[in-house]
Design an enzyme around this catalytic site. Structure first.
Site, mmCIF file in Angstrom:
data_model
loop_
_atom_site.group_PDB
_atom_site.id
_atom_site.type_symbol
_atom_site.label_atom_id
_atom_site.label_comp_id
_atom_site.label_asym_id
_atom_site.label_seq_id
_atom_site.Cartn_x
_atom_site.Cartn_y
_atom_site.Cartn_z
ATOM 1 N N CYS A 1 14.511 13.334 22.368
ATOM 2 C CA CYS A 1 13.662 12.478 23.205
ATOM 3 C C CYS A 1 13.918 12.713 24.688
ATOM 4 O O CYS A 1 14.984 12.354 25.216
ATOM 5 C CB CYS A 1 13.902 11.011 22.849
ATOM 6 N N ASP B 1 -2.315 7.050 16.289
ATOM 7 C CA ASP B 1 -2.691 5.674 16.650
ATOM 8 C C ASP B 1 -1.846 5.257 17.853
ATOM 9 O O ASP B 1 -1.133 6.084 18.434
ATOM 10 C CB ASP B 1 -2.507 4.726 15.445
ATOM 11 N N GLU C 1 -5.894 0.560 5.254
ATOM 12 C CA GLU C 1 -6.029 1.123 6.605
ATOM 13 C C GLU C 1 -7.106 0.399 7.408
ATOM 14 O O GLU C 1 -6.951 0.178 8.599
ATOM 15 C CB GLU C 1 -6.342 2.629 6.545
ATOM 16 N N GLN D 1 -6.438 -3.359 14.057
ATOM 17 C CA GLN D 1 -6.483 -4.595 14.854
ATOM 18 C C GLN D 1 -5.834 -5.808 14.184
ATOM 19 O O GLN D 1 -6.042 -6.928 14.622
ATOM 20 C CB GLN D 1 -7.933 -4.987 15.226
ATOM 21 N N THR D 2 -5.100 -5.641 13.071
ATOM 22 C CA THR D 2 -4.472 -6.801 12.430
ATOM 23 C C THR D 2 -3.024 -6.461 12.074
ATOM 24 O O THR D 2 -2.743 -5.345 11.647
ATOM 25 C CB THR D 2 -5.249 -7.201 11.160
ATOM 26 N N GLY E 1 -11.011 -11.331 10.982
ATOM 27 C CA GLY E 1 -11.725 -10.983 12.214
ATOM 28 C C GLY E 1 -12.342 -9.596 12.159
ATOM 29 O O GLY E 1 -12.199 -8.871 11.171
ATOM 30 N N TYR E 2 -13.061 -9.255 13.228
ATOM 31 C CA TYR E 2 -13.719 -7.939 13.336
ATOM 32 C C TYR E 2 -14.482 -7.623 12.036
ATOM 33 O O TYR E 2 -14.156 -6.688 11.319
ATOM 34 C CB TYR E 2 -12.709 -6.845 13.672
ATOM 35 N N CYS F 1 16.757 2.728 21.059
ATOM 36 C CA CYS F 1 17.143 4.148 21.084
ATOM 37 C C CYS F 1 18.452 4.415 20.345
ATOM 38 O O CYS F 1 18.635 5.486 19.778
ATOM 39 C CB CYS F 1 17.220 4.645 22.521
ATOM 40 N N TYR G 1 -8.506 8.584 13.114
ATOM 41 C CA TYR G 1 -7.199 8.103 12.651
ATOM 42 C C TYR G 1 -7.251 7.745 11.160
ATOM 43 O O TYR G 1 -6.414 8.190 10.368
ATOM 44 C CB TYR G 1 -6.728 6.880 13.478
ATOM 45 N N TRP H 1 0.825 -1.212 0.000
ATOM 46 C CA TRP H 1 0.000 0.000 0.000
ATOM 47 C C TRP H 1 0.860 1.264 0.000
ATOM 48 O O TRP H 1 0.337 2.365 -0.087
ATOM 49 C CB TRP H 1 -0.979 0.014 1.164
ATOM 50 N N ARG H 2 2.187 1.095 0.103
ATOM 51 C CA ARG H 2 3.050 2.277 0.010
ATOM 52 C C ARG H 2 3.427 2.576 -1.428
ATOM 53 O O ARG H 2 4.122 3.543 -1.705
ATOM 54 C CB ARG H 2 4.311 2.070 0.839
HETATM 55 S S1 SF4 Z 1 11.667 8.093 20.523
HETATM 56 FE FE1 SF4 Z 1 12.891 8.053 22.372
HETATM 57 S S2 SF4 Z 1 12.296 6.151 23.419
HETATM 58 FE FE2 SF4 Z 1 11.601 5.992 21.293
HETATM 59 S S3 SF4 Z 1 13.292 4.913 20.274
HETATM 60 FE FE3 SF4 Z 1 13.617 7.135 19.988
HETATM 61 S S4 SF4 Z 1 14.977 7.677 21.665
HETATM 62 FE FE4 SF4 Z 1 14.123 5.705 22.190
#
Ligand code: SF4
Length: 335
Positions: free
Chosen positions: A206, A136, A37, A42-43, A81-82, A197, A118, A24-25
């Site tokens: 972050c 989402d 979508e 839920q899948t 489902g659903y 991270c 959404y 779908w991309r």
């Molecule tokens: S958004 Fe923050 S918590 Fe999530 S992967 Fe990146 S650094 Fe880690």
């Protein structure tokens, strides 16, 4: 957040290099994006891909979907489902066909059966480049960590605030790529249990990472304990035909689906040997199904015999499929 444009650039650059190759991309066709979508609600992605491809081969546009009998649409959906999702698609396809084209404005897309905030934002941004931010579960998790926000994401007021935050961060002139990028980050890097991270393109923005609080986020209202339910299904077979019943339109769930009998619905059945058992989860219910061969002398009203070979083109529920797989596995065991 400092340097919003640098944040967007880092996220979009990462997405271009690392995005998964998903069918779908490869399209901006609003109908195709809508179908994907709805299926993805839920899948899991891997489970959706073959359904998406088969569904579009069978119903290539809204008129072909609108013209199909509901049983055919449910059969194409069987296993995902659903099923209210399939019924809503079918209904909305009729409305789109009547209007003559897929709606192009957010509010019109949002008005289609089965489309919430959404899904409307995803279709509006991906198909028509309209600046509506998606929110989402993946995006909520990323946002809660970026801002080190410990609000309960199950609460409506948190959701509304996160929606505004998502809208602030959205790239106004590249909403399609930005929305897909932040969802992709949540699905592949900012994982619920083990956020990656070190691989994250936005780690320098972050706040949870700076505070070491990523594993505690997001905060989600306490879950209810699962309800455990035991059920029995009966496999009654005669000359290659199976006894089933059809859920009629008064049925609260799975209307139009064919089901195997159970002892409550068919008390005159005589259960024979067990052929296996399986588990099935729905919302917070955990079912354990025991599968038995059985016989019946008189078939009461409401039941019908269906050739096993015909079942594959009829709508049957996931639990019926699992029960039949149990019986097939039992039958193929060496004696
Ligand atoms: S958004 Fe923050 S918590 Fe999530 S992967 Fe990146 S650094 Fe880690």
């Amino acid at each position: 957040m400092q340097s919003l444009s640098a944040f967007r650039k880092a996220l979009l650059g990462w997405y271009e290099r690392h995005k998964r190759d998903l069918p779908w991309r490869e399209t901006r066709n609003a109908y195709h994006i809508w179908v994907s979508e709805i299926m993805l609600q839920q899948t899991r992605v891997a489970a959706v891909i073959p359904y998406y491809e088969r569904f579009l081969a069978r119903f290539p546009d809204p008129p072909s979907l609108a013209a199909a009998p509901e049983a055919d649409v449910l059969a194409a959906w069987a296993g995902l489902g659903y099923y209210s999702r399939a019924r809503n698609l079918h209904r909305a396809a009729a409305a789109i066909t009547e209007a003559g084209e897929f709606p192009r404005a957010f509010d019109e897309i949002r008005a289609l059966a089965g489309v919430g905030d959404y899904t409307a934002a995803a279709i509006a941004s991906i198909a028509f480049d309209l600046p509506h931010a998606v929110l989402d579960g993946n995006v909520m998790r990323v946002l809660s960590r970026l801002d080190n926000d410990f609000s309960d994401i199950a609460a409506g007021k948190t959701r509304r605030r996160f929606q505004q935050r998502a809208q602030q961060l959205l790239h106004p002139s590249q909403p399609a790529a930005y929305n897909q990028a932040i969802m992709e980050l949540g699905a592949t890097v900012c994982l619920p249990k083990d956020p990656q991270c070190l691989l994250c393109p936005v780690s320098e923005w972050c706040a949870a990472r700076r505070n070491g609080t990523q594993p505690q986020l997001p905060v989600k209202g306490r879950r209810q304990a699962p309800v455990k339910v035991e059920r029995t299904v009966l496999i009654i077979e005669r000359g290659g035909r199976l006894l089933v019943w059809l859920r009629n339109h008064d049925s609260a769930k799975l209307k139009g689906f064919y089901e195997l009998p159970d002892p409550e619905r068919l008390p005159s059945a005589k259960p024979g040997r067990p052929v296996g058992e399986f588990r099935h989860s729905m919302t917070n219910h955990q079912y354990r199904f025991k599968v038995h061969r059985a016989t019946v002398k008189h078939v009461p009203e409401g039941f019908l015999w269906v050739a096993r070979t015909d079942l594959s083109r009829l709508p049957v529920s996931t639990t019926t499929r699992k029960a039949l797989a149990c019986a097939a596995g039992f039958d193929s065991r060496p004696a």
